[in-house]
Each structure stands twice: as C-alpha cells, then as structure tokens.
Design an enzyme around this catalytic site. Structure first.
Site, PDB file in Angstrom:
ATOM      1  N   GLU A  33       0.880  -1.167   0.000  1.00  0.00           N
ATOM      2  CA  GLU A  33       0.000   0.000   0.000  1.00  0.00           C
ATOM      3  C   GLU A  33       0.919   1.219   0.000  1.00  0.00           C
ATOM      4  O   GLU A  33       1.859   1.267   0.804  1.00  0.00           O
ATOM      5  CB  GLU A  33      -0.873   0.027   1.261  1.00  0.00           C
ATOM      6  CG  GLU A  33      -1.842   1.205   1.226  1.00  0.00           C
ATOM      7  CD  GLU A  33      -2.585   1.460   2.530  1.00  0.00           C
ATOM      8  OE1 GLU A  33      -2.138   0.963   3.584  1.00  0.00           O
ATOM      9  OE2 GLU A  33      -3.602   2.174   2.489  1.00  0.00           O
ATOM     10  N   ARG A 258       6.331 -12.881   9.233  1.00  0.00           N
ATOM     11  CA  ARG A 258       7.021 -11.622   8.957  1.00  0.00           C
ATOM     12  C   ARG A 258       8.316 -11.578   9.733  1.00  0.00           C
ATOM     13  O   ARG A 258       8.509 -12.270  10.734  1.00  0.00           O
ATOM     14  CB  ARG A 258       6.128 -10.450   9.322  1.00  0.00           C
ATOM     15  CG  ARG A 258       5.876 -10.317  10.814  1.00  0.00           C
ATOM     16  CD  ARG A 258       4.819  -9.270  11.095  1.00  0.00           C
ATOM     17  NE  ARG A 258       5.075  -8.065  10.330  1.00  0.00           N
ATOM     18  CZ  ARG A 258       4.122  -7.227   9.920  1.00  0.00           C
ATOM     19  NH1 ARG A 258       2.862  -7.476  10.199  1.00  0.00           N
ATOM     20  NH2 ARG A 258       4.422  -6.131   9.258  1.00  0.00           N
ATOM     21  N   LYS A 268       4.984  -0.099  10.816  1.00  0.00           N
ATOM     22  CA  LYS A 268       4.875   1.181  10.117  1.00  0.00           C
ATOM     23  C   LYS A 268       4.489   2.315  11.057  1.00  0.00           C
ATOM     24  O   LYS A 268       4.997   3.422  10.964  1.00  0.00           O
ATOM     25  CB  LYS A 268       3.803   1.075   9.022  1.00  0.00           C
ATOM     26  CG  LYS A 268       4.364   0.867   7.627  1.00  0.00           C
ATOM     27  CD  LYS A 268       3.229   0.957   6.596  1.00  0.00           C
ATOM     28  CE  LYS A 268       3.666   0.313   5.284  1.00  0.00           C
ATOM     29  NZ  LYS A 268       2.611   0.353   4.263  1.00  0.00           N
TER      30      LYS A 268
END
Length: 554
Positions: A33, A258, A268
């Site tokens: 994104e 991850r 983030k």
RNA sequence: UGCCCGGUGGUGCAGCGGUAGCACAGGGGACUUUGAAUCCCCUGACCUAGGUUCGAGUCCUAGCCGGGCAGCCA
C-alpha cells in the site's frame, strides 16, 4: 554470496510445477500500500516473491494496493519503486494498481448482489460493530440482510452515484454471522468515502475494502502463488469464498512469518512515530531499518538480498539478531571496500629523530583482498596522527600497541618506539606521543627479521584532511521493542554520535557521496549526503569485529 | 476456554519414520604488515504426557506455552 536454501514455499512451487500437466509460468506479486516507506521486513517479502519468480522463469508483479485514498500518496509510490529497483529487482512491464480494477471490482460486486450473496446495510458504523459479536460470541444478522436483489442493486448503484453521504451505507457479503472466523461475519465490501484518489481523482465516491480488492486483483492478474504474511491467513477463507462465488481464476495464497529484527522496530506506525516525533532525522536516518535508511547507512543491496536469503522462510514467530545483518555487510565490504587510513579520535605522534622538513611517499595496498587493484602513495612526515586508543600510559597486559619503551609498526611505514609523551597537567590529557623511528624498517619490514606484535594505522599531520565521522549504535536497548507497548522508553540515547575532528588520508579529498571504504582497523564507512564542498562527512556502516575490545570488556 | 497458525542450541533456518545438522552469536587455538580476514577446534537444542511403530523431532491424541483475528485500515 549464493546461499540458496529451500523453504516450504519454494518446495510447494516445485511440487505444483511438477504436478501440473500443462507447463505454466509462476506469477507472484508484491502488493504494497503506498502509505509509507519500505523497510527490511518488506525486503524479505520482496526477495521471496521476486526471487522465486526469477528462479523459475516466471514473473513478479508490482501492484500497489491503493484502495484507501485517505492514506495514500504518490510520494510513497515513487519511493517504493525506487527501493525495489535499488534492491535489484525488475517488475518489467508488470506494474499494476488495484485502482486499475475499480470498474471490474464494481462489476464483481454487482454479480455478488445478483447471486444474492451481498447486500447493502443502512446501519451505523457502531451498530455494525456491535452486531459483529466478539471473539467468543457469535454475531447477529443485520435487519437489512434479506433485502431483495433488486433493492440491493438499486441501492448500491445509488451509493456509487453519490446519492448518499459518506459512511451512511456499506455493501456487505452475505456469509455467516456465527462463523468462528470473524472475517466471515458478513464482511464489508464497499464503503462510501469522498476522498481524492492519487490516481483516479474524484471519479469514485465508493471504494472497495482491501479484502474485496486483494483476492480479485490477484485473480485478474493470473497470480499463481500469492505469498503474504501470516496475519492474512484468516482472510484466505474469505478470498476463497469470493473467488468461488465469482467463478474466477483461483490463485494460491501461502503465508509466511514476517521478519522481526532485534533492537529495532518494524511496524509502520512506530517507524512513523520515530520520524514525526523527531527521534530520528527522517525516513532515511542511518539508524532506521528502512531501505532508504540502510542505503544511506551504507548497506549494499547485495548484502540485504543475501541477508534475506539466509534468514530463511518459515511460519513461526522469529526475531533475527541484528548481528546477522552486520555479518552480511561485513562479508560484502571485506572483499569490495578499498582500504584507507582514517583516524577517528586522533592523538599526535612526533618522531623525534625524523629529519624535519622531509616528506616521503610510501606505498600502501588498496585492497588486500584484490591485489590487482594495486597500491597508492601515502605521505609520511615527522608529525603524524594515530588513534588515541593505540597509545596507553598504563598498558593492560597483552596490550601490544604503543606504550613507553614499546616498538610497533606503522602500517606500510616504519617501526617506531615510544620514548615519551606530553601531558596536560591540568586535564591529565596526553597531548602528544614522542617516538623514534628505525630508518631501516621502511615499508614495515625489519632487515634483521625483528618482530613487533602491533601494527597501527596513521596519517601525516600535515597532509591529511579533517572530516566528521558519525557513529551509530542500535536504536533500542532491548531486543524486542516492537513487542513492548512503551517502546519509546527503551530508545538508546547513544545511538548517534558525531566526531568533528577525525583525520583521513589526503587521497580521499575528492571522493563523492556514496563512496565506501574501510578505515583500516576501524570499520567500514560511507560518505554521507550531508557532506559539503568544504567538509567530508562519513557514516560508520559497521565496525570491524574487535576481539581485543571484546577481551578487555570481559 | 470461538477460529487460525506455530513450538528443534542464545538467535535464525534445515531435518519429509532410520545416528539431530548449517549459519550467526559465544569460547579456545593457528596464522597475521588490519587484535580484521582466513583456517581449525569447542560449548550448546527436539515444550510436556500418552499412543502408533522394530524405530518418533517427524504420525495420532491431550495438555502447556507463544502469536494472530472483534477498522467503513492494509
């Protein structure tokens, strides 16, 4: 640097290819994104999907999942593309945007409505949330769940046409409000949101949710293997449900864990706080685990790709030790970085018996790992600088650098013996070290085969240049700050230090930003972008391993 | 006590029913014109309990522990 080791995803792909009757090319994708900068965790995902496509002669698409215009910007699109290219991957002509599929996605929604598998819900945000139930209690059906197909279609069309205010209605899938998987409790497919999209402008006032865009985007692009992180595992049944309902190509989603890196954060939101609240100087602060930060720090893309290869792929929660990343960059720079004389914390050495006005030029090897790169000239004179830590007034045992009466080798120059030192009586600071040199040891070899234990680096006091050196340490003092709610409290206050009076050999005077080298016996350094025409600024990429320092710290 | 995933040296990853291995980290040594690099050696692990089997890290069951999911975020 070829360390290809298999993993369960690669094994699965090989199995799929072998079992497939018709030979197909695998198609993977990396779907960011555009709402932030890429970091080392993304690099893991990028190297996986691009690497597998590369290895098996397939293709990896770069697709921006831009379904929420309120958070996305062109700036991030640009930085993401730059970072992927820097890593050395090529999406060729396969650059896509979920927003390219808005028309098709709308048609898919209509189709679902016509199959009586989706409905428009007029309830408020809060009511829908309350009706969803909890982790242990089932949800309840919306009173609008059984609207007629005709009414749903008309209502959805009006949503699209902008006839309703933002947030007043949503389109929902009709699945199962009692499902143990909350993603299946009539998930929202479309919301009304008047927000200008970075690509479609004001064409739309309804936008698909990620869950309604992602699976179908993969399907539209003919993705064979859709690799993503574990948090989407619970969403897979939803993607499968939609794709089956629509009867379109079915990509295979495979999840992996991850990356967590010790002593830093990779979420983030937290990275964003570090930047916006000024704990670091920006997204490309050399302490940041972002790709732009690592790049500025001096990490090569090769070293990061190698790192991503050797950490492996699995499904269990993991925290990779930062020292593994450091190992990867050292491995690269050890063979590729030219060697240079750089004194970080200088102390003056005066060679008492050296003929004063004389300056001579001595040969130094550019890179012992690559002898073909030849030698360069190093100016040598009566006054030099050496590393302050290379002299000890009271040497600990096994210390074999400079101290009163001891002889050491100045690398590529002469043997020198310490005969005295000057000390500032008020501060106690050593201001200069006096030595004598042996003219017969020019180049660093003794004709009588006499040995010295220590070899130290140096620069000419007269012919050297003053530079700034920036040293970095881990951003956090704890191993897993990302697992801690109060992560800011463990910030390392000493993660950045700048030394203003370092000295490097004169040969470096015209080097440009991005130049990497090894300061012998110190570490690897890169010229930072803060360099000006009058002052070089070096970032320490990583220190050399230091078994002496380790020993005295025990 | 809903659904899903996972537990192998300090860390990461292998092991696909047949003697538990690799890398990083750590310790020791050799070599050395970088106390680097290189080379050699060493320390150190299968969550627990049952079961299946000649044989289980691997298969089954239960438990324990860790993680994810209740955005009109992705």
């Amino acid at each position: 640097m070829e360390n290809i080791q298999s993993n369960f995803i690669r094994d699965k792909i090989i199995t799929d290819m072998n079992e497939s009757s018709d030979s197909y090319k695998i198609i993977t994708r990396f779907p960011p994104e555009p709402n932030g900068y890429l970091h080392i965790g993304h690099a893991k995902a990028i190297c996986l999907s691009f690497g597998l496509a590369d290895e098996f002669g397939g293709q990896c698409h770069l697709r921006f999942d831009d379904t929420n215009p309120s958070k996305e910007e062109q700036e991030f699109v640009d930085s993401i593309k730059e970072d992927i290219q820097w890593l050395g991957w090529d999406w060729g002509s396969s650059l896509y945007y979920a927003s390219d599929y808005f028309d098709q996605l709308y048609d898919f929604a209509i189709k679902l409505i016509q199959k009586n598998l989706a409905y428009v819900d007029d309830q408020s945000h809060e009511t829908i949330r309350d009706q969803r139930g909890t982790l242990t209690e089932a949800g309840i059906n919306s009173p609008f769940r059984d609207r007629s197909i005709e009414e749903n279609e008309a209502l959805f069309q009006k949503m699209k046409n902008g006839e309703f205010p933002d947030g007043s209605r949503v389109l929902r899938a009709k699945i199962d409000m009692t499902s143990g998987n909350i993603n299946l409790r009539d998930p929202i497919l479309y919301r009304i949101m008047r927000s200008t999209h970075h690509r479609t402008g004001n064409n739309w006032c309804i936008y698909p949710m990620y869950d309604f865009a992602h699976g179908q985007s993969d399907s539209i692009e003919g993705i064979t293997h859709s690799l993503c992180t574990m948090e989407f595992e619970d969403h897979r049944p939803l993607y499968d449900w939609i794709i089956d309902a629509l009867g379109i190509h079915h990509p295979q989603q495979i999840e992996f864990a991850r990356l967590n890196l010790s002593h830093t954060v990779l979420s983030k939101r937290r990275l964003n706080r570090l930047v916006t609240e000024g704990y670091v100087t920006g997204w490309d602060d050399p302490r940041m685990p972002t790709l732009s930060g690592l790049r500025r720090r001096g990490y090569s893309s090769e070293s990061i790709r190698n790192f991503c290869e050797i950490i492996g792929i699995a499904k269990r929660q993991n925290t990779v030790d930062f020292s593994l990343l450091e190992h990867c960059i050292r491995e690269d720079l050890n063979v590729n970085a030219p060697r240079v004389m750089g004194i970080i914390d200088p102390i003056k050495v005066i060679i008492d018996n050296y003929p004063s006005p004389q300056i001579e030029y001595l040969d130094a090897v550019n890179n012992p790992m690559k002898p073909e790169l030849g030698t360069r000239k190093l100016p040598f004179g009566k006054e030099l600088y050496i590393e302050r830590s290379d002299f000890e007034e009271n040497p600990p045992s096994k210390y074999y650098r400079l101290y009163l009466g001891n002889e050491v080798r100045l690398r590529y120059a002469y043997f020198i013996t310490c005969v005295g030192f000057d000390k500032d009586d008020t501060t106690g600071e050593i201001t200069a070290v006096h030595c004598t040199y042996d003219p017969d040891t020019k180049g660093g070899n003794a004709p009588d085969d006499r040995k010295v234990k220590g070899t130290i680096h140096w620069v000419s006091a007269k012919e050297s240049i003053d530079v700034n050196v920036r040293k970095y340490d881990r951003l956090f003092n704890v191993e897993n700050p990302d697992f801690d709610d109060d992560f800011l409290s463990s910030l390392n206050p000493n993660s950045f230090i700048e030394i203003q009076n370092s000295k490097v050999e004169i040969n470096l005077k015209d080097e440009k930003i991005g130049f990497k080298c090894q300061f012998e016996r110190n570490g690897y350094f890169v010229i930072d972008k803060d360099t000006t025409s009058s002052r070089l600024v070096f970032n320490q990429i990583v220190a050399l391993r230091d078994s002496w320092n380790k020993k005295i710290n025990q």
